[in-house]
Design an enzyme around this catalytic site. Structure first.
Site, PDB file in Angstrom:
ATOM      1  N   GLY A  51       0.871  -1.141   0.108  1.00 19.55           N
ATOM      2  CA  GLY A  51      -0.100  -0.018   0.014  1.00 19.55           C
ATOM      3  C   GLY A  51       0.788   1.257   0.101  1.00 19.55           C
ATOM      4  O   GLY A  51       1.281   1.770  -1.152  1.00 19.55           O
ATOM      5  N   SER A 123       6.345  -4.499  -2.467  1.00 21.44           N
ATOM      6  CA  SER A 123       6.100  -3.086  -2.617  1.00 21.44           C
ATOM      7  C   SER A 123       5.994  -2.354  -1.292  1.00 21.44           C
ATOM      8  O   SER A 123       7.208  -2.372  -0.873  1.00 21.44           O
ATOM      9  CB  SER A 123       4.470  -3.027  -2.987  1.00 21.44           C
ATOM     10  OG  SER A 123       4.378  -1.678  -3.667  1.00 21.44           O
ATOM     11  N   TRP A 124       5.194  -1.519  -0.917  1.00 22.32           N
ATOM     12  CA  TRP A 124       5.207  -0.812   0.413  1.00 22.32           C
ATOM     13  C   TRP A 124       5.800  -1.707   1.321  1.00 22.32           C
ATOM     14  O   TRP A 124       6.599  -1.583   2.505  1.00 22.32           O
ATOM     15  CB  TRP A 124       3.969  -0.077   0.786  1.00 22.32           C
ATOM     16  CG  TRP A 124       4.132   0.232   2.248  1.00 22.32           C
ATOM     17  CD1 TRP A 124       3.226  -0.312   3.312  1.00 22.32           C
ATOM     18  CD2 TRP A 124       4.751   1.153   3.029  1.00 22.32           C
ATOM     19  NE1 TRP A 124       3.498   0.158   4.650  1.00 22.32           N
ATOM     20  CE2 TRP A 124       4.604   1.222   4.252  1.00 22.32           C
ATOM     21  CE3 TRP A 124       5.881   2.317   2.591  1.00 22.32           C
ATOM     22  CZ2 TRP A 124       5.165   1.967   5.311  1.00 22.32           C
ATOM     23  CZ3 TRP A 124       6.586   2.945   3.430  1.00 22.32           C
ATOM     24  CH2 TRP A 124       5.999   2.681   4.992  1.00 22.32           C
ATOM     25  N   ASP A 279       8.207  -4.112 -14.380  1.00 26.69           N
ATOM     26  CA  ASP A 279       7.538  -3.134 -13.478  1.00 26.69           C
ATOM     27  C   ASP A 279       8.051  -1.989 -13.520  1.00 26.69           C
ATOM     28  O   ASP A 279       9.163  -1.221 -13.438  1.00 26.69           O
ATOM     29  CB  ASP A 279       8.085  -3.849 -12.089  1.00 26.69           C
ATOM     30  CG  ASP A 279       7.391  -3.112 -10.809  1.00 26.69           C
ATOM     31  OD1 ASP A 279       6.614  -2.018 -11.169  1.00 26.69           O
ATOM     32  OD2 ASP A 279       7.473  -3.452  -9.885  1.00 26.69           O
ATOM     33  N   HIS A 307       4.457  -5.457 -11.663  1.00 27.18           N
ATOM     34  CA  HIS A 307       4.316  -5.265 -10.184  1.00 27.18           C
ATOM     35  C   HIS A 307       3.377  -6.227  -9.724  1.00 27.18           C
ATOM     36  O   HIS A 307       3.398  -6.405  -8.563  1.00 27.18           O
ATOM     37  CB  HIS A 307       4.020  -3.627  -9.893  1.00 27.18           C
ATOM     38  CG  HIS A 307       3.908  -3.499  -8.740  1.00 27.18           C
ATOM     39  ND1 HIS A 307       5.243  -3.185  -7.924  1.00 27.18           N
ATOM     40  CD2 HIS A 307       3.109  -3.112  -7.646  1.00 27.18           C
ATOM     41  CE1 HIS A 307       5.255  -2.680  -6.791  1.00 27.18           C
ATOM     42  NE2 HIS A 307       3.874  -2.510  -6.444  1.00 27.18           N
TER      43      HIS A 307
END
Length: 333
Positions: A51, A123-124, A279, A307
């Site tokens: 996120g 990701s985050w 990505d 991604h």
């Protein structure tokens, strides 16, 4: 490394339900949802979602062998089943920062009586994993990251401005969603202010514009759903955009480049980094830099993935988790 054929790609493990759940009081009026699946006597592993503000998913459970892992998942502050939810404009985000999330992870580890755990997330989630592991290396047994980011301001600027060179029309619409923002201005900060507007129509419009941009950045990838941001339920989208813009407008409260600079603190922790060459949102270069700075990590580049991942990306992630469950050695897939 040989490329597995479609017939030999590892598939996710069967769906499973938690055997334990709870709401952890982390202070500041926040309750963090957590759940545990798999084998109560198995190898502890923590799933750190992305996120920021996405919330944990049932699909993340299925990367782990449920007979060998004690799988812990949690919803970070303000999202998923944690309360209060960021979709409510009355929810104060002053106590929702990277440091707060790192403290929540440690509090959860203590609560569950875990000494060391494997960390998994992308990701985050990879930013939070790296920050946690550098702060508490003695508490981390191994790390598996699909889609590496370190949330440098340069990475944030790329995602919300630079990659617009591939999607000029969509980026112009994204910029127009924050009226009065200069082309070289702080568009992420402008959206953070819009998400704090008392008018629900303003927040709804900013959420739709943000999600449309995020979906555009991923639109060239060959795998995954067409609108992974825009198709989320309204409450989840509102919370996600409010938290994302809050974190990214503050550079995640991290010193620029600190996670790469301090990667030496990960020495001795085995790691597997799996990153898609296609990505555009989080380009491969960051994963490459991290692998060069972290001597016990192995980088696997997936040519057909972005991604959103792919079958081959899933194959490598599950393979790494299977090998770490067995002996902690990241052998070739």
């Amino acid at each position: 490394m040989s490329t597995p054929s479609e017939e030999t790609l590892r598939e996710p493990y069967p769906p499973l339900e938690p055997y334990d759940t709870g709401m952890l009081d982390v202070g500041d009026g926040n309750l963090v949802y957590w759940e545990v699946c798999g084998n109560p006597e198995g190898k502890p592993a923590l799933v750190v979602h992305g996120g920021p503000g996405s919330g944990c998913t049932t699909g993340a459970r299925r990367y782990f062998d449920p007979g060998r892992y004690r799988i812990v998942l949690f919803d970070q502050r303000g999202c998923g089943r944690s309360t209060p939810h960021a979709s409510d404009p009355a929810t104060d985000l002053r106590h929702n920062t990277t440091d707060h999330l790192l403290a929540d992870m440690e509090r959860l580890r203590h609560h569950l009586g875990i000494d060391r755990w494997l960390l998994f997330g992308g990701s985050w989630g990879s930013t939070l994993i790296l920050a946690y592991a550098q702060r508490h290396p003695e508490r981390v047994s191994e790390i598996v990251i699909p889609s590496v980011t370190t949330t440098r301001r340069s990475e944030i600027d790329w995602l919300y401005r630079g990659v617009g060179r591939f999607f000029p029309e969509q980026w112009e619409r994204f910029l127009a969603g924050a009226p009065g923002t200069d082309r070289d201005g702080d568009v992420v900060g402008a959206y953070a202010r819009l998400m704090a507007d008392p008018d629900p129509a303003v927040r709804e419009r900013a959420t739709a514009d943000w999600c449309a941009w995020e979906d555009a950045v991923l639109s060239l990838e060959p795998s995954g759903s067409a609108n992974p941001y825009g198709d989320r339920p309204s409450k989840a989208r509102l919370g996600l955009v409010r938290i994302c813009s809050h974190y990214f407008s503050h550079g995640a409260w991290l010193e620029e480049g600190a996670l790469l600079r301090d990667a030496g603190r990960l020495a001795g922790i085995p790691g597997v980094l799996v990153h898609g060459r296609q990505d555009l949102g989080t380009p491969l270069h960051t994963a490459w830099e991290l692998a060069r700075a972290w001597p016990t990590a192995r980088l696997i580049v997936i040519h057909d993935a972005g991604h959103k991942g792919s079958g081959r990306m899933r194959h490598e992630v599950i393979g790494a988790l299977d090998r770490f469950a067995a002996d902690g050695t990241p052998e070739p897939g």
